[in-house]
Design an enzyme around this catalytic site. Structure first.
Site, PDB file in Angstrom:
ATOM      1  N   ASP A  36    -167.813 -24.867 -18.535  1.00 18.38           N
ATOM      2  CA  ASP A  36    -167.089 -25.327 -17.349  1.00 18.38           C
ATOM      3  C   ASP A  36    -167.072 -26.853 -17.240  1.00 18.38           C
ATOM      4  O   ASP A  36    -167.164 -27.406 -16.144  1.00 18.38           O
ATOM      5  CB  ASP A  36    -167.690 -24.717 -16.082  1.00 18.38           C
ATOM      6  CG  ASP A  36    -166.633 -24.455 -15.010  1.00 18.38           C
ATOM      7  OD1 ASP A  36    -165.438 -24.452 -15.346  1.00 18.38           O
ATOM      8  OD2 ASP A  36    -167.009 -24.269 -13.834  1.00 18.38           O
ATOM      9  N   ASP A  53    -165.070 -29.303 -16.809  1.00 15.27           N
ATOM     10  CA  ASP A  53    -163.774 -29.820 -16.366  1.00 15.27           C
ATOM     11  C   ASP A  53    -163.814 -31.338 -16.209  1.00 15.27           C
ATOM     12  O   ASP A  53    -164.850 -31.918 -15.883  1.00 15.27           O
ATOM     13  CB  ASP A  53    -163.388 -29.219 -15.013  1.00 15.27           C
ATOM     14  CG  ASP A  53    -163.225 -27.714 -15.060  1.00 15.27           C
ATOM     15  OD1 ASP A  53    -162.640 -27.224 -16.041  1.00 15.27           O
ATOM     16  OD2 ASP A  53    -163.681 -27.035 -14.118  1.00 15.27           O
ATOM     17  N   GLU A  64    -162.283 -27.990 -21.596  1.00 11.11           N
ATOM     18  CA  GLU A  64    -161.912 -27.334 -20.350  1.00 11.11           C
ATOM     19  C   GLU A  64    -160.731 -28.063 -19.692  1.00 11.11           C
ATOM     20  O   GLU A  64    -160.058 -28.862 -20.305  1.00 11.11           O
ATOM     21  CB  GLU A  64    -163.118 -27.243 -19.408  1.00 11.11           C
ATOM     22  CG  GLU A  64    -163.777 -25.860 -19.395  1.00 11.11           C
ATOM     23  CD  GLU A  64    -162.857 -24.754 -18.884  1.00 11.11           C
ATOM     24  OE1 GLU A  64    -161.787 -25.039 -18.314  1.00 11.11           O
ATOM     25  OE2 GLU A  64    -163.216 -23.574 -19.054  1.00 11.11           O
ATOM     26  N   ASP A  66    -158.858 -28.577 -12.151  1.00 17.48           N
ATOM     27  CA  ASP A  66    -158.951 -27.214 -11.629  1.00 17.48           C
ATOM     28  C   ASP A  66    -159.162 -27.264 -10.122  1.00 17.48           C
ATOM     29  O   ASP A  66    -160.020 -28.020  -9.635  1.00 17.48           O
ATOM     30  CB  ASP A  66    -160.109 -26.455 -12.273  1.00 17.48           C
ATOM     31  CG  ASP A  66    -159.694 -25.712 -13.532  1.00 17.48           C
ATOM     32  OD1 ASP A  66    -158.518 -25.801 -13.922  1.00 17.48           O
ATOM     33  OD2 ASP A  66    -160.563 -25.043 -14.130  1.00 17.48           O
ATOM     34  N   ARG A 100    -150.651 -24.139 -18.040  1.00 18.49           N
ATOM     35  CA  ARG A 100    -151.262 -24.302 -16.715  1.00 18.49           C
ATOM     36  C   ARG A 100    -150.820 -25.611 -16.059  1.00 18.49           C
ATOM     37  O   ARG A 100    -151.621 -26.502 -15.803  1.00 18.49           O
ATOM     38  CB  ARG A 100    -152.782 -24.219 -16.785  1.00 18.49           C
ATOM     39  CG  ARG A 100    -153.287 -22.918 -17.366  1.00 18.49           C
ATOM     40  CD  ARG A 100    -154.797 -22.812 -17.315  1.00 18.49           C
ATOM     41  NE  ARG A 100    -155.271 -21.546 -17.857  1.00 18.49           N
ATOM     42  CZ  ARG A 100    -156.543 -21.171 -17.922  1.00 18.49           C
ATOM     43  NH1 ARG A 100    -157.480 -21.976 -17.451  1.00 18.49           N
ATOM     44  NH2 ARG A 100    -156.887 -20.004 -18.437  1.00 18.49           N
TER      45      ARG A 100
END
EC number: 4.2.2.2
Length: 375
Positions: free
Chosen positions: A151, A153, A188, A192, A240
């Protein structure tokens, strides 16, 4: 290996040592000046650890007692340079995903905080915002972060309303290394956004070489945010842009080029207003796929593409999915969008193509693109 860091002119090496005048108009759903408000304390950080220490100190009053939400608004100017770490990671892409992530956590801080990078600064660490509000991140150059499988990010907004992510450069390698978990975690995300992170604006960022640009919701049950994406320049990214789960997304005046997988993926009954953008060399630029149900809808307005005959002109292609899906391959609106709840003045899609790269990203003195520049 040749350095990836472009030489910076002497003028751009001047640090942004003083906060700008407070501004709450973000051109989107967020309305925040971050920490740049009355009573703010300004600090300079030369490293990631300095930022951590400054935030920790801002949680305490004069007697050393912890204050819920923070003791005072905070403006942090980051002057550090981690070019050496960025270049080392770029030279060893497949050696990054299994490392521990590096990042600054802004947790349960609601007094207001701004982190702004000085021109010439760079970071090989992320900024992770959790259960906070009124946070601004500007002029940060963040790249090739470690910890893709953990994770790692670049910027994460989690359960944090009223956040503005503006004029940053976020980059990695649009590549997947063998052996990563889910075959999807070499690096990542760039940005987000999930949980109760309502009213967020993502603007004037230059995002390139990223496989998974950004989530709007972490799962099919994590829905319902209002997010604006405007004046962002996306180049050589896979997907995304964002992956939208429910809620409202207003995407205007963005430049989407060299999209290798899919662009705006509107899922879980989400609604998107896709306005005055420029799309070129893009696969599935607007779509609803991978869930197989609860397809989102979109309103297409003022973009450079106006009809299917334009696809060949701008190198737009479409692919199928194994589950039921909806592509915007007829280039017609499929739903409605409520009245936008803020003032904004979009320029033409052609102006976005011609001018936006000169405004998006770092070292631009937070300049904004107006119709005057389009003439």
């Amino acid at each position: 290996m040749k350095s990836l860091i472009t030489p910076i002119t002497a003028g751009l090496l001047l640090a942004l040592s003083q906060p700008l005048l407070a501004a709450t108009d973000t051109g989107g759903y967020a309305a925040t000046a971050g920490g740049n408000v009355t009573g703010a304390v300004s600090k300079t950080a030369t490293s990631m650890q300095d930022i951590v220490n400054i935030i920790d100190a801002a949680r305490l009053d004069a007697n050393g007692k912890k204050v819920k939400g923070g003791a005072y608004p905070l403006v942090i100017t980051y002057t550090g340079n981690e070019d050496s770490l960025i270049n080392a990671a770029a030279a060893n892409i497949c050696g990054q995903w299994s490392k521990d992530p590096r990042g600054v956590e802004i947790k349960e801080f609601t007094k207001g905080i701004t982190i702004i990078g000085a021109n010439g600064s760079s970071a090989n660490f992320g900024i992770w915002i959790k259960k906070s509000s009124d946070v601004v991140v500007q002029n940060m150059r963040i790249g090739y972060l470690p910890g893709g499988a953990k994770d790692g990010d670049m910027i994460r907004v989690d359960d944090s309303p009223n956040v503005w992510v503006d004029h940053n450069e976020l980059f990695a390698a649009n590549h997947e290394c063998d052996g990563t978990p889910d075959n999807d975690t070499t690096f990542e995300s760039a940005v987000d956004i999930k949980g109760a992170s309502n009213t967020v604006t993502v603007s004037y960022n230059y995002i390139h070489g990223v496989k998974k640009v950004g989530l709007d919701g972490s799962s099919s049950s994590d829905t319902g945010r209002n997010i604006t994406y405007h004046h962002n320049y996306y180049n050589d990214v896979n997907a995304r842009l964002p992956l939208q789960r429910g809620g409202l997304v207003h995407a205007y005046n963005n430049l989407y080029t060299n999209i290798t997988g899919s662009g705006l993926n509107v899922r879980q009954n989400g609604q998107a207003l896709i306005e005055n953008n420029w799309f070129e060399k893009a696969i599935n630029p607007v779509t609803s796929r991978y869930d197989g149900k609860n397809f989102g809808t979109w309103v297409l307005k003022g973009n450079n593409i106006t009809k299917p005959a334009d696809f060949s002109t701008y190198s737009i292609t479409w692919t199928a999915d194994t589950k039921p899906y909806v592509n915007a391959d007829s280039w017609t609106s499929t739903g409605t969008f409520p009245t936008v709840a803020y003032n904004y003045s979009p320029v033409s899609a052609q102006c976005v193509k011609d001018k936006l790269p000169g405004y998006a990203g770092v070292g631009k003195n937070l300049a904004t693109l107006t119709s005057t520049a389009c003439k």
